[in-house]
Scaffold this motif. Structure first.
Motif, PDB file in Angstrom:
ATOM      1  N   SER A 120      -0.464   5.222  -4.130  1.00 18.48           N
ATOM      2  CA  SER A 120       0.812   4.702  -4.629  1.00 18.48           C
ATOM      3  C   SER A 120       1.235   5.430  -5.891  1.00 18.48           C
ATOM      4  CB  SER A 120       0.693   3.198  -4.903  1.00 18.48           C
ATOM      5  OG  SER A 120       1.862   2.716  -5.532  1.00 18.48           O
ATOM      6  N   ALA A 121       2.261   6.263  -5.767  1.00 17.86           N
ATOM      7  CA  ALA A 121       2.805   6.947  -6.941  1.00 17.86           C
ATOM      8  C   ALA A 121       3.406   5.936  -7.913  1.00 17.86           C
ATOM      9  CB  ALA A 121       3.861   7.964  -6.503  1.00 17.86           C
ATOM     10  N   ALA A 122       3.939   4.832  -7.387  1.00 23.32           N
ATOM     11  CA  ALA A 122       4.543   3.825  -8.256  1.00 23.32           C
ATOM     12  C   ALA A 122       3.484   3.142  -9.120  1.00 23.32           C
ATOM     13  CB  ALA A 122       5.282   2.790  -7.412  1.00 23.32           C
ATOM     14  N   LYS A 123       2.341   2.844  -8.532  1.00 29.53           N
ATOM     15  CA  LYS A 123       1.259   2.226  -9.310  1.00 29.53           C
ATOM     16  C   LYS A 123       0.754   3.186 -10.376  1.00 29.53           C
ATOM     17  CE  LYS A 123      -0.498  -0.989  -5.812  1.00 29.53           C
ATOM     18  NZ  LYS A 123      -1.682  -1.375  -4.993  1.00 29.53           N
ATOM     19  N   ARG A 124       0.615   4.445 -10.003  1.00 29.79           N
ATOM     20  CA  ARG A 124       0.133   5.423 -10.992  1.00 29.79           C
ATOM     21  C   ARG A 124       1.154   5.600 -12.114  1.00 29.79           C
ATOM     22  NH1 ARG A 124      -1.099   8.060  -6.210  1.00 29.79           N
ATOM     23  NH2 ARG A 124       0.392   9.734  -6.576  1.00 29.79           N
ATOM     24  N   ALA A 125       2.432   5.571 -11.766  1.00 23.11           N
ATOM     25  CA  ALA A 125       3.466   5.692 -12.800  1.00 23.11           C
ATOM     26  C   ALA A 125       3.401   4.503 -13.753  1.00 23.11           C
ATOM     27  CB  ALA A 125       4.840   5.781 -12.151  1.00 23.11           C
ATOM     28  N   GLU A 126       3.141   3.303 -13.226  1.00 22.12           N
ATOM     29  CA  GLU A 126       3.025   2.130 -14.095  1.00 22.12           C
ATOM     30  C   GLU A 126       1.780   2.236 -14.978  1.00 22.12           C
ATOM     31  OE1 GLU A 126       2.393  -2.707 -13.916  1.00 22.12           O
ATOM     32  OE2 GLU A 126       3.318  -1.707 -12.192  1.00 22.12           O
ATOM     33  N   GLU A 127       0.683   2.714 -14.395  1.00 29.32           N
ATOM     34  CA  GLU A 127      -0.525   2.885 -15.208  1.00 29.32           C
ATOM     35  C   GLU A 127      -0.286   3.905 -16.314  1.00 29.32           C
ATOM     36  OE1 GLU A 127      -5.283   3.491 -14.560  1.00 29.32           O
ATOM     37  OE2 GLU A 127      -3.961   4.865 -13.460  1.00 29.32           O
ATOM     38  N   ALA A 128       0.357   5.016 -15.972  1.00 31.47           N
ATOM     39  CA  ALA A 128       0.634   6.047 -16.977  1.00 31.47           C
ATOM     40  C   ALA A 128       1.494   5.492 -18.101  1.00 31.47           C
ATOM     41  CB  ALA A 128       1.320   7.249 -16.321  1.00 31.47           C
ATOM     42  N   ALA A 129       2.517   4.717 -17.740  1.00 31.98           N
ATOM     43  CA  ALA A 129       3.389   4.131 -18.758  1.00 31.98           C
ATOM     44  C   ALA A 129       2.620   3.125 -19.608  1.00 31.98           C
ATOM     45  CB  ALA A 129       4.591   3.469 -18.089  1.00 31.98           C
ATOM     46  N   GLY A 130       1.765   2.330 -18.963  1.00 33.25           N
ATOM     47  CA  GLY A 130       0.971   1.357 -19.701  1.00 33.25           C
ATOM     48  C   GLY A 130       0.003   2.004 -20.663  1.00 33.25           C
ATOM     49  N   MET A 131      -0.567   3.127 -20.251  1.00 37.41           N
ATOM     50  CA  MET A 131      -1.472   3.851 -21.139  1.00 37.41           C
ATOM     51  C   MET A 131      -0.719   4.459 -22.311  1.00 37.41           C
ATOM     52  SD  MET A 131      -4.173   5.704 -18.556  1.00 37.41           S
ATOM     53  CE  MET A 131      -5.699   4.827 -18.131  1.00 37.41           C
ATOM     54  N   ALA A 132       0.451   5.027 -22.039  1.00 38.57           N
ATOM     55  CA  ALA A 132       1.226   5.662 -23.104  1.00 38.57           C
ATOM     56  C   ALA A 132       1.683   4.641 -24.135  1.00 38.57           C
ATOM     57  CB  ALA A 132       2.426   6.387 -22.505  1.00 38.57           C
ATOM     58  N   ALA A 133       1.974   3.422 -23.681  1.00 38.60           N
ATOM     59  CA  ALA A 133       2.488   2.398 -24.592  1.00 38.60           C
ATOM     60  C   ALA A 133       1.412   1.421 -25.047  1.00 38.60           C
ATOM     61  CB  ALA A 133       3.614   1.627 -23.892  1.00 38.60           C
ATOM     62  N   PHE A 134       0.161   1.704 -24.759  1.00 40.99           N
ATOM     63  CA  PHE A 134      -0.897   0.719 -24.994  1.00 40.99           C
ATOM     64  C   PHE A 134      -0.999   0.298 -26.448  1.00 40.99           C
ATOM     65  CE2 PHE A 134      -5.343  -0.299 -26.018  1.00 40.99           C
ATOM     66  CZ  PHE A 134      -5.537  -1.392 -25.172  1.00 40.99           C
TER      67      PHE A 134
END
Length: 378
Positions: free
Chosen positions: A281-295
């Motif tokens: 899921s590219a969408a799940k990975r995009a959410e994880e990436a955003a969550g990591m960047a904004a952690f």
């Protein structure tokens, strides 16, 4: 481990190691490496037998030397067991300039009178029923130790599921479901107002034999198919988001500072990164990436009080937390442990955002060890 992660065929490696060990019966390195390969191949019992043989030959092992000139000498204390039995320091040190040796100890094999000279000692032994006596003995061995000790065994001993529940009782901003440790007879006596519950055998990890039961009939059926003598039971908390997805975070606290290691997103309440469909899921990975960047400015700030409370109550410079966010904004704690696997093995083509995040984790771990060493010398 990396080969296994990418589903490479480990059988040839295992065969070569076993042949080498059989040709050189005193080659403890070959026996120990063979034990790891057997475990990765799913042959846990055989792997632990081989590990026992290796440790009978020698209890001290050197990890691969760092690429750079070592800046610190680390002694790691480990106990026997599978990959959940100790902090996986090999991952944490993979980019460091720290030279590390591993000293295995067992109830029958105490800490030798002479160990390699070191700047700091790290206790990697995880909490479990099997390790309870070992942690007690190691605490006595380290009383008055002449070098700084990171992750004291007497603190690790409190990391059982019910121990964490008791330690974090009333901690601000957290929800720690009341965890009960019951024998089979005690579990059978639970009344219907206790459900729904999640149940697992004591000392199980990674979702092994973990199940949600909605009533006494379901619990009795579960107990009938699981031979363990004692179980952990806790109330089930629905932590799904508005979209129906469940999000589980793996965080490490290093010197009290939180670092995200992964965010797994799944339609099922029992979330593990490897079964959450992140690869697909590219969408799940995009959410994880955003969550990591904004952690740092998002999750860590929202739960700063809760994370600080966990750090102060558990008293361990290195600690892992599996958690989620409740619908009312609290930090929902699933597990607090010193032996969670955190790694940088994910495919950089599919997960380009993870490498830099994990480098921060590894760098913070190395910095913590240097800080402890410097503080002890001042």
């Amino acid at each position: 481990m990396r080969c296994a992660f990418y589903r490479a065929d480990l059988c040839p490696v295992g065969e070569r190691l076993l042949a080498r060990a059989q040709a050189h019966p005193d080659d403890a390195n070959a026996w120990l490496d063979a034990s790891f390969v057997l475990q990765l191949l799913g042959q846990r019992a055989a792997g632990l037998d081989v590990q026992h043989h290796a440790l009978a030959i020698r209890s001290l092992y050197a990890l691969p030397a760092p690429a750079r000139t070592p800046t610190l000498n680390l002694l790691v204390l480990m106990g026997p067991g599978d990959f959940m039995a100790n902090t996986p320091v090999e991952f944490l040190l993979q980019t460091s300039s720290i030279a590390a040796t591993v000293q295995y100890v067992t109830p029958d094999l105490p800490l030798p009178e002479e160990v390699p000279d070191h700047d700091v000692l790290f206790v990697a032994i995880a909490q479990s029923d099997a390790n309870a006596l070992l942690l007690r003995d190691v605490a006595r061995m380290l009383d008055g130790w002449p070098r700084p000790v990171v992750n004291r065994p007497e603190q690790i001993a409190h990391l059982s599921r019910d121990g964490v529940c008791a330690a974090l009782d009333g901690a601000a901003g957290t929800l720690v479901p009341r965890t009960m440790r019951l024998d089979r007879a005690g579990a059978m006596q639970l009344t219907d107002d206790a459900f729904p519950l999640i149940v697992r055998p004591v000392d199980s990890h990674a979702g092994t034999d973990l199940q949600k039961v909605d009533d006494g009939t379901a619990l009795h059926a579960y107990l009938a198919t699981h031979p363990a003598s004692e179980f952990y039971l806790a109330p089930f908390v629905d932590y799904s988001g508005p979209d129906g997805q469940f999000r589980k975070y793996r965080i490490v606290l290093i010197d009290g500072t939180p670092f995200i290691c992964h965010l797994a997103i799944s339609s099922h309440w029992m979330v593990h990164y490897l079964n959450a469909g992140m690869d697909d899921s590219a969408a799940k990975r995009a959410e994880e990436a955003a969550g990591m960047a904004a952690f740092d400015d998002g999750f860590a700030r929202r739960h700063a009080a809760a994370l600080a409370g966990i750090d102060s109550r558990m008293g361990l410079p290195y600690l892992g937390i599996d958690c989620a966010e409740t619908r009312d904004g609290r930090l929902l704690i699933f597990e607090v442990d010193n032996a969670m696997v955190v790694h940088a093995m994910d495919d950089p083509g599919r997960y380009p955002y993870k490498g830099p995040v994990m480098e921060r984790v590894f760098g913070a771990f190395e910095k913590m060890l240097h800080r402890v060493t410097s503080a002890a010398s001042n």
